[in-house]
Design a protein around this motif. Structure first.
Motif, short mmCIF file in Angstrom:
data_model
loop_
_atom_site.label_atom_id
_atom_site.label_comp_id
_atom_site.label_asym_id
_atom_site.label_seq_id
_atom_site.Cartn_x
_atom_site.Cartn_y
_atom_site.Cartn_z
N GLU A 21 0.82 -1.22 0.00
CA GLU A 21 0.00 0.00 0.00
C GLU A 21 0.85 1.26 0.00
N GLY A 22 1.94 1.27 0.78
CA GLY A 22 2.79 2.45 0.86
C GLY A 22 3.81 2.56 -0.24
N GLY A 23 3.82 1.62 -1.17
CA GLY A 23 4.76 1.65 -2.27
C GLY A 23 6.14 1.16 -1.88
N VAL A 24 6.98 0.98 -2.88
CA VAL A 24 8.37 0.56 -2.70
C VAL A 24 9.26 1.74 -3.08
N GLY A 25 10.11 2.16 -2.15
CA GLY A 25 10.96 3.32 -2.41
C GLY A 25 12.23 2.99 -3.16
N GLY A 26 12.72 1.78 -3.02
CA GLY A 26 13.95 1.39 -3.69
C GLY A 26 14.39 0.03 -3.19
N PHE A 27 15.53 -0.43 -3.68
CA PHE A 27 16.02 -1.74 -3.26
C PHE A 27 17.52 -1.80 -3.48
N THR A 28 18.16 -2.74 -2.79
CA THR A 28 19.59 -2.98 -2.93
C THR A 28 19.79 -4.46 -3.18
N VAL A 29 20.60 -4.78 -4.17
CA VAL A 29 20.86 -6.17 -4.54
C VAL A 29 22.26 -6.21 -5.13
N ASN A 30 22.88 -7.37 -5.14
CA ASN A 30 24.16 -7.49 -5.86
C ASN A 30 24.16 -8.77 -6.66
N THR A 31 25.15 -8.89 -7.53
CA THR A 31 25.19 -10.05 -8.43
C THR A 31 25.97 -11.22 -7.84
N SER A 32 26.26 -11.15 -6.53
CA SER A 32 26.94 -12.28 -5.87
C SER A 32 25.97 -13.15 -5.09
N SER A 33 24.79 -12.61 -4.78
CA SER A 33 23.80 -13.38 -4.04
C SER A 33 22.43 -12.93 -4.50
N ASN A 34 21.41 -13.66 -4.11
CA ASN A 34 20.04 -13.30 -4.47
C ASN A 34 19.33 -12.55 -3.34
N ALA A 35 20.09 -12.10 -2.36
CA ALA A 35 19.50 -11.33 -1.27
C ALA A 35 19.00 -9.99 -1.82
N ILE A 36 17.81 -9.59 -1.42
CA ILE A 36 17.21 -8.34 -1.87
C ILE A 36 16.77 -7.56 -0.63
N VAL A 37 17.34 -6.38 -0.45
CA VAL A 37 16.95 -5.49 0.65
C VAL A 37 16.10 -4.38 0.07
N VAL A 38 14.90 -4.23 0.59
CA VAL A 38 13.93 -3.27 0.07
C VAL A 38 13.81 -2.09 1.04
N ARG A 39 13.78 -0.89 0.48
CA ARG A 39 13.50 0.31 1.27
C ARG A 39 12.04 0.69 1.03
N ALA A 40 11.31 0.87 2.11
CA ALA A 40 9.89 1.25 2.01
C ALA A 40 9.51 2.06 3.22
N SER A 41 8.54 2.94 3.06
CA SER A 41 8.12 3.81 4.17
C SER A 41 6.98 3.18 4.95
N VAL A 42 6.99 3.41 6.27
CA VAL A 42 6.01 2.84 7.18
C VAL A 42 5.54 3.94 8.13
N LEU A 43 4.25 3.97 8.42
CA LEU A 43 3.74 4.89 9.43
C LEU A 43 4.17 4.40 10.81
N PRO A 44 4.72 5.27 11.66
CA PRO A 44 5.26 4.82 12.96
C PRO A 44 4.25 4.09 13.83
N GLY A 45 2.96 4.39 13.66
CA GLY A 45 1.95 3.73 14.48
C GLY A 45 1.55 2.36 13.99
N ALA A 46 2.11 1.90 12.87
CA ALA A 46 1.76 0.60 12.32
C ALA A 46 2.61 -0.49 12.95
N VAL A 47 1.97 -1.60 13.31
CA VAL A 47 2.71 -2.73 13.89
C VAL A 47 3.03 -3.78 12.84
N ASP A 48 2.38 -3.70 11.68
CA ASP A 48 2.66 -4.63 10.59
C ASP A 48 2.15 -4.00 9.30
N GLU A 49 2.31 -4.72 8.19
CA GLU A 49 1.92 -4.20 6.90
C GLU A 49 0.41 -3.97 6.80
#
Length: 695
Positions: A125-153
Motif C-alpha cells: 500500500e505504501g509503495g516501494v521506495g527502492g532496493f539494494t541487490v548485488n550479483t553475488s547473491s540473491n539477497a534483496i533489501v527493500v526500502r519502504a516507508s512505514v507509518l510509525p503507528g503501524a505494527v505490521d503491513e
C-alpha cells in the motif's frame, strides 16, 4: 523559443527548444553477473510533452550489437539491477495486469533471466521506495516507508487508507528536520526489509507452472528517522548490510554513523561514529572482510569540510587512512576481483576521471585522461574492464567500456546518438591575485565561414558551492545559449572541487571575497579576447550560483543583466529557514552571514535582474526570492517607478522546486531568460512563449 514553431528542421536540436526537450536522456547503468548484459534507463517525452517516461534498454557490452528496448509502459521504469541468477529487477508504478485494482503505487518488478513478460515481485500500500541487490547473491533489501503507528503491513495499509479517505495531510513532528529538498518528511519513515520469496503450489491439477509470492521482513526495528540520508551497501554473500544512519542530537543537530545490520536477525552494530564527523559506507571487498568508507569532517566557520577515505576491517574493526596524501575527494564505486584495488571517481581539474587505488600501498593511478566526467562505474566480472556513463559539455551521457590494462575507452552502441552541437569548447584560465590558478570551460558558437564575430558573453556560476562545471547538464545547458550566438563562460572559482583542499579553504566563510574576485578575474581574462564583446555581458547563477549572481549585482555594474535562480539573498534568515539548517549553522557564524549577505548591498544594484524561484524549493525557501523581489522594487538603484514598474522581472513557479523539472516549464525558463537577455544585452525585443499569457 519563439511564439510560432518553425516548420523547417533546426540546424541543431539546441536551436529549437521543442527539439531540445525531445532529446532522449540516459541515466543509470547495471551489469548482469555474467557480464553479457548492460542495461541503462532512457527518458523520453510523453505524448503530451508534459513529462518524461523512463524505459529500460539493453546495451551490448562488446560494442557490436545495437541497443534494444526491454520495457514499455505509460508509468515508466527505473532503478534497475540484476540478481545473482540473472533476473532484472526494477521499480515501476505501472498497473499489475493480475491485480484487481489499478492503484498507481511504485512496486518491485522483475524480468526473468530467460526472457518473457515482467511481473510484480512485491507490491504494498505504501509503495516501494527502492532496493539494494548485488550479483553475488540473491539477497534483496527493500526500502519502504512505514507509518510509525503501524505494527505490521496490514495496519500500515489501514492507517494510510484512513488518512487518504479523510483527506488528512497534517503531520505532527517532535524532531528536526521536517522537510528535505522538495518533499515534506513524515508522517511515514523509511525502513529496510529483506524480501522473502515463498514458492506456491500450482492451483490447477496437472500443471507444471509454479508462481511465487513474497513478503517483507523488517530488519531496522526502532531506527526511527535514521534512514533519512542513508546509503545501503549489501555484502557479497547478502548476510549483512552497511548502512549510513542519521542520529539526532541536541540543538537540532544530526550526525551520520555507519551500522552493520545482519540481514537474518536484524541485529545492528555501530561500526563508525564520531561527534566531529559523518561517515558514509562504500563498497565491500569481494571477500566481504573489508570496506571503504568516506569520512566527512564536521566543518566550522573557520575550517572547510573535507572528505577522506578510510579502509575498515570488518572483522577486527581496525581502520586506516587510505591514500592520505591524495588531495582529491574520492567517490569509491567498486573493487576489482583481486580484492586489493579500489575503483573510484573524483573531481579533478574540470573533469571527473576514473582512478584506481592499491589499498595495500595507497598508490593512486588515474585511469582515464579525456575531458569528461564518469558516473555509474561498474566492474566487469572478469576484472578486465569497467563500464560507465561519461559526459562532458561536448556530449550528454553515453555508455562506454574502459580497458583496465590500457585505459582505452570505447563508446558502446547505445540507444541514443550524440546530438549535433551549435558550439565548441575551449579551456581557459587566469591567475588570481593570490597566485591561485582559476580555470574554466568556455563554450563558443561555431563560427560562420569567413566570419570573426565578437560574441556577447554569459558568465554562468555553478551552485554547491562545493562543485565543478565538469559534466553535461540538461537544466543549465550552455549549448542552448551558444545556439543564440552567445559565448558561455563556466568557471570554477574558490570553493570549487577538483583543485585540492586549499582551493576550497581559500573561499570558506569568505563567499563574497575570493569566489567573487576569482569570477571577476576569469571574466577579465576572457573579455580581453578579440572574439568576445566586453560591452555585451551578463551574469547568471542558480542556488549558490544565484547567491553569487546577487552578490555580483550589488558589487559591480559591469554586466548588462543578471539572472538569479533559486538564490540565497538574506543569509542570516536563510541559514535558519532552509531544510537542513544544521549544516549552514556550522559554517555560518553571525559575523560571516552578516558580512557576506547580498541583501545589505541592495541599494547599489543598478543592473536589471531576472529573479526565478519555485514555491516548493525547501533548500532555498521561497521567502528568499520574495524578499529579494520586494527589496529590488523598493530599495535598489532601479526601484519601481510611480506606476510600480521596473526593469526587474520575477519568474515564479508555484509547483516547481529547487530545479525546474517539468518539460514545458523548462521551455518557459529558457524562453524568459533568452528574452530578458536579448532586451538588456543585445538591445533586441524578443517575446517569451505565448503560454505566459503576456501581451
Amino acid at each position: 523559443m519563439t511564439d510560432q514553431p518553425s516548420a523547417a528542421k533546426p540546424e541543431t536540436p539546441f536551436h529549437d527548444l521543442d527539439h531540445y526537450l525531445a532529446i532522449p536522456r540516459l541515466s543509470g547503468l547495471t551489469l548482469s553477473p555474467d557480464g553479457k548484459r548492460l542495461v541503462t534507463t532512457v527518458a523520453t517525452l510523453d505524448p503530451k510533452k508534459t513529462g518524461y517516461r523512463n524505459a529500460l534498454w539493453q546495451i551490448d557490452p562488446r560494442g557490436t550489437e545495437p541497443a534494444r528496448r526491454l520495457t514499455r509502459s505509460a508509468k515508466g521504469e527505473s532503478a534497475a539491477a540484476f540478481t545473482a541468477d540473472g533476473r532484472l529487477l526494477f521499480t515501476s508504478a505501472r498497473p499489475d495486469p493480475e491485480a484487481a485494482d489499478d492503484d498507481s503505487r511504485a512496486a518491485l518488478w522483475e524480468l526473468p533471466a530467460t526472457g518473457g513478460e515482467a511481473r510484480v515481485l512485491h507490491s504494498r500500500e505504501g509503495g516501494v521506495g527502492g532496493f539494494t541487490v548485488n550479483t553475488s547473491s540473491n539477497a534483496i533489501v527493500v526500502r519502504a516507508s512505514v507509518l510509525p503507528g503501524a505494527v505490521d503491513e496490514e495496519t500500515d495499509a489501514e492507517l494510510r487508507k484512513a488518512r487518504k479517505e479523510k483527506k488528512i495531510s497534517a503531520i505532527l513532528h517532535s524532531g528536526y528536520p521536517v522537510r528535505f529538498w522538495d518533499r515534506d518528511l513524515g508522517p511515514d519513515q523509511d525502513r529496510l526489509f529483506v524480501l522473502e520469496e515463498v514458492q506456491e503450489v500450482p492451483e490447477l491439477p496437472g500443471t507444471s507452472d509454479s508462481g511465487s509470492t513474497s513478503k517483507l521482513r523488517l530488519i531496522t526495528e526502532g531506527i526511527g528517522a535514521g534512514l533519512l540520508e542513508s546509503e545501503t551497501v549489501l555484502s557479497p554473500d547478502g548476510s549483512f548490510a552497511l548502512v549510513g544512519v542519521s542520529i539526532p542530537g541536541a540543538k537540532a543537530e544530526m550526525r551520520i554513523q555507519i551500522e552493520r545490520i545482519d540481514t537474518l536477525s536484524g541485529q545492528r552494530e555501530v561500526l563508525l561514529a564520531a561527534d566531529d564527523a559523518d561517515f558514509y559506507p562504500g563498497p565491500i571487498s569481494p571477500a566481504g572482510d573489508r570496506a571503504v568508507v568516506v569520512r566527512e569532517s564536521r566543518s566550522t566557520p573557520e575550517q572547510a569540510v573535507s572528505y577522506t577515505l578510510w579502509l575498515l576491517d570488518l572483522n577486527s574493526g581496525e581502520r586506516s587512512s587510505l591514500a592520505p596524501d591524495w588531495d582529491r575527494w574520492g567517490n569509491p564505486v567498486g573493487w576489482l576481483p583481486d580484492g586489493r584495488t579500489l575503483v573510484l571517481t573524483a573531481d579533478h581539474n574540470g573533469r571527473s576521471p576514473i582512478f584506481l587505488i592499491d589499498v595495500e600501498s595507497g598508490a593512486v593511478r588515474q585511469l582515464t585522461g579525456d575531458d569528461a566526467a564518469y558516473t555509474n562505474v561498474l566492474v566487469a566480472p572478469d576484472g578486465q574492464a569497467l563500464f560507465a556513463l561519461r559526459s562532458s559539455y561536448a556530449f550528454p551521457a553515453e555508455a562506454v567500456r574502459v580497458e583496465l590494462a590500457s585505459g582505452e575507452i570505447t563508446a558502446l552502441i547505445g540507444p541514443v546518438e550524440r546530438p549535433k552541437l551549435p558550439g565548441r569548447l575551449e579551456e581557459v584560465s587566469t591567475t588570481a591575485a593570490d597566485g591561485s590558478t582559476v580555470r574554466a570551460w568556455l563554450v563558443l558558437p561555431k563560427e560562420n565561414a569567413g566570419a570573426s564575430p565578437a560574441y556577447p558573453l554569459l558568465l554562468w556560476i555553478h551552485g554547491g558551492p562545493l562543485g565543478s562545471w565538469n559534466a553535461w547538464t540538461w537544466r543549465w545547458n550552455p549549448m542552448i545559449m551558444a545556439a543564440r550566438g552567445y559565448a558561455v563562460l563556466l568557471p570554477d572559482p574558490a570553493l570549487s572541487t577538483g583543485y585540492g583542499q586549499q582551493f576550497v579553504q581559500r573561499g570558506w566563510g569568505r563567499w563574497g571575497a575570493e569566489p567573487f574576485t576569482d569570477l571577476m578575474a576569469i571574466t577579465d581574462a576572457v573579455v580581453a579576447r578579440p572574439d568576445i564583446d566586453e560591452s555585451r555581458t551578463a551574469a547568471m547563477g542558480g542556488s549558490f550560483g544565484g547567491y553569487m549572481a546577487n552578490w555580483v549585482a550589488g558589487h559591480t555594474d559591469r554586466f548588462k543583466a543578471v539572472v538569479t535562480h533559486a538564490s540565497l539573498w538574506e543569509l542570516p534568515g536563510f541559514s535558519r529557514s532552509t531544510d537542513m539548517a544544521m549544516y549552514w549553522r556550522r559554517e555560518m557564524s553571525e559575523q560571516m552571514a552578516a558580512e557576506n549577505s547580498p541583501h545589505a548591498s541592495v541599494s547599489k544594484i543598478v543592473t536589471p535582474m531576472l529573479v526565478i524561484h519555485g514555491d516548493k524549493d525547501y533548500r532555498v525557501p521561497i521567502g528568499e526570492g520574495l524578499r529579494l523581489w520586494y527589496e529590488l522594487l523598493a530599495s535598489s538603484g532601479l526601484a519601481a517607478d510611480e506606476r510600480g514598474e521596473s526593469p526587474h522581472r520575477f519568474l515564479y513557479f508555484p509547483d516547481e522546486n529547487h530545479w525546474i523539472l517539468k518539460p514545458q516549464h523548462s521551455l518557459v525558463w529558457y524562453s524568459v531568460v533568452e528574452s530578458f537577455l536579448a532586451e538588456h544585452v543585445l538591445g533586441q525585443e524578443l517575446k517569451p512563449v505565448k503560454e505566459l499569457g503576456l501581451a
